[in-house]
Design an enzyme around this catalytic site. Structure first.
Site, mmCIF file in Angstrom:
data_model
loop_
_atom_site.group_PDB
_atom_site.id
_atom_site.type_symbol
_atom_site.label_atom_id
_atom_site.label_comp_id
_atom_site.label_asym_id
_atom_site.label_seq_id
_atom_site.Cartn_x
_atom_site.Cartn_y
_atom_site.Cartn_z
ATOM 1 N N LYS A 14 0.826 -1.215 0.000
ATOM 2 C CA LYS A 14 0.000 0.000 0.000
ATOM 3 C C LYS A 14 0.856 1.259 0.000
ATOM 4 C CE LYS A 14 -2.277 -0.896 3.849
ATOM 5 N NZ LYS A 14 -1.713 -2.176 4.284
ATOM 6 N N ARG A 89 -9.526 0.618 8.830
ATOM 7 C CA ARG A 89 -9.083 -0.749 9.109
ATOM 8 C C ARG A 89 -10.121 -1.527 9.891
ATOM 9 N NH1 ARG A 89 -3.110 0.492 9.028
ATOM 10 N NH2 ARG A 89 -1.976 -1.451 9.162
ATOM 11 N N ARG A 128 11.735 -5.372 4.624
ATOM 12 C CA ARG A 128 11.434 -3.967 4.358
ATOM 13 C C ARG A 128 12.328 -3.045 5.183
ATOM 14 N NH1 ARG A 128 5.200 -2.407 4.517
ATOM 15 N NH2 ARG A 128 5.330 -2.758 6.753
ATOM 16 N N ARG A 161 11.394 -1.029 10.670
ATOM 17 C CA ARG A 161 10.366 -0.675 11.648
ATOM 18 C C ARG A 161 10.316 -1.722 12.756
ATOM 19 N NH1 ARG A 161 5.047 0.430 8.159
ATOM 20 N NH2 ARG A 161 4.192 -0.728 9.903
ATOM 21 N N ARG A 172 0.060 -9.011 13.223
ATOM 22 C CA ARG A 172 -0.586 -7.992 12.381
ATOM 23 C C ARG A 172 -1.447 -8.642 11.303
ATOM 24 N NH1 ARG A 172 4.323 -4.726 10.388
ATOM 25 N NH2 ARG A 172 2.816 -3.411 9.321
HETATM 26 P P1 AMP Z 1 0.839 0.668 8.962
HETATM 27 O O1 AMP Z 1 2.053 1.488 8.712
HETATM 28 O O2 AMP Z 1 -0.352 1.152 8.159
HETATM 29 O O3 AMP Z 1 1.068 -0.809 8.810
HETATM 30 O O4 AMP Z 1 0.434 0.906 10.492
HETATM 31 C C1 AMP Z 1 1.291 0.586 11.562
HETATM 32 C C2 AMP Z 1 0.507 0.402 12.837
HETATM 33 O O5 AMP Z 1 -0.172 1.625 13.166
HETATM 34 C C3 AMP Z 1 -0.583 -0.647 12.774
HETATM 35 O O6 AMP Z 1 -0.105 -1.966 12.988
HETATM 36 C C4 AMP Z 1 -1.513 -0.167 13.873
HETATM 37 O O7 AMP Z 1 -0.994 -0.481 15.151
HETATM 38 C C5 AMP Z 1 -1.451 1.347 13.721
HETATM 39 N N1 AMP Z 1 -2.481 1.814 12.759
HETATM 40 C C6 AMP Z 1 -2.281 2.377 11.533
HETATM 41 N N2 AMP Z 1 -3.438 2.667 10.935
HETATM 42 C C7 AMP Z 1 -4.421 2.263 11.793
HETATM 43 C C8 AMP Z 1 -5.834 2.259 11.747
HETATM 44 N N3 AMP Z 1 -6.514 2.725 10.687
HETATM 45 N N4 AMP Z 1 -6.502 1.770 12.831
HETATM 46 C C9 AMP Z 1 -5.854 1.320 13.915
HETATM 47 N N5 AMP Z 1 -4.520 1.268 14.011
HETATM 48 C C10 AMP Z 1 -3.799 1.722 12.963
#
Ligand code: AMP
Length: 214
Positions: A14, A89, A128, A161, A172
């Protein structure tokens, strides 16, 4: 104008696709994950709360997440379109987002589902590396920077990360299946869901999007 939601498991690509679409369409890329990481880095009260969920691979609670997006959508730039990456999400987030944009006279043009096998995801995520300064994303095998470990754009040292380790990735992915995958039916019912094959390169994904009119 394009208003797009990118939907897909962690590691489906994404973020990379959003960066390319942002350059092509010249519209803001809004990533809740990036916003939370920024808040964690800045040690804000919201960042402190969010980090306890993020480090275990769990979702940040809906009220916090919806608040962050609601505030972001008060900015004028979203009127020319937006690419949402990592939000919504959960079903409550999707419902809240419908109200947020309805109040502003905006609508979602397309929800693009990045379809990819879970085994590939684990390999992708654990390899990554990202730039803590400009957010560019690389991969140790497939998207190498020109100089190993250094960002092409801003020369900052790349990092992995904390939530990209194998153990957290599995958590996740489970969270995705339970809480996010139901959004596929939610947006299918609204007839705005488009599916692309995300097992191939970012360029191939862009080609598929071109065929779909983006
Ligand atoms: P990402 O970079 O989008 O994979 O997000 C990293 C982490 O941020 C996720 O594993 C969640 O802990 C938190 N996070 C990001 N977006 C959301 C969302 N829309 N709802 C809840 N937690 C989120």
């Amino acid at each position: 104008m394009s208003s797009i939601i990118l939907l897909g498991a962690p590691g489906s690509g994404k973020g990379t696709l959003a960066q390319q679409l942002k350059t092509k369409l010249n519209i803001p890329h809004i990533s809740t994950g990036d916003m939370f990481r920024e808040a964690v880095k800045g040690n804000t009260p919201m960042g402190l709360k969010a980090s306890s969920y993020m480090k275990d691979g769990h979702l940040v609670p809906d009220d916090i997440t919806i608040g962050v997006v609601d505030e972001r959508f008060t900015k004028e730039d979203v009127k020319k379109g937006f690419i949402l990456d990592g939000f919504p999400r959960t079903i409550p987030q999707a419902e809240a987002f419908d109200s947020i944009i309805k109040n502003k006279g905006l609508k979602i043009d397309a929800v693009i589902l990045l379809d990819v096998d879970q085994g590939l995801i684990v390999r992708r995520i654990t390899g990554r590396r990202s730039c803590p300064s400009c957010g560019n994303v690389y991969h140790i095998e497939t998207v190498k920077p020109k100089v190993e470990g250094i960002c092409d754009s801003c020369s900052t040292k790349l990092i992995q990360r904390k939530d990209d380790t194998e153990e957290v990735v599995k958590e996740r992915l489970e969270t995705y299946e339970k809480q996010t995958a139901p959004l596929i039916d939610f947006y299918s019912a609204k007839k705005i869901l488009l599916k692309i094959d995300a097992s191939r390169s970012p360029n191939y994904m862009m080609q598929q999007l071109e065929v779909l009119g983006f």
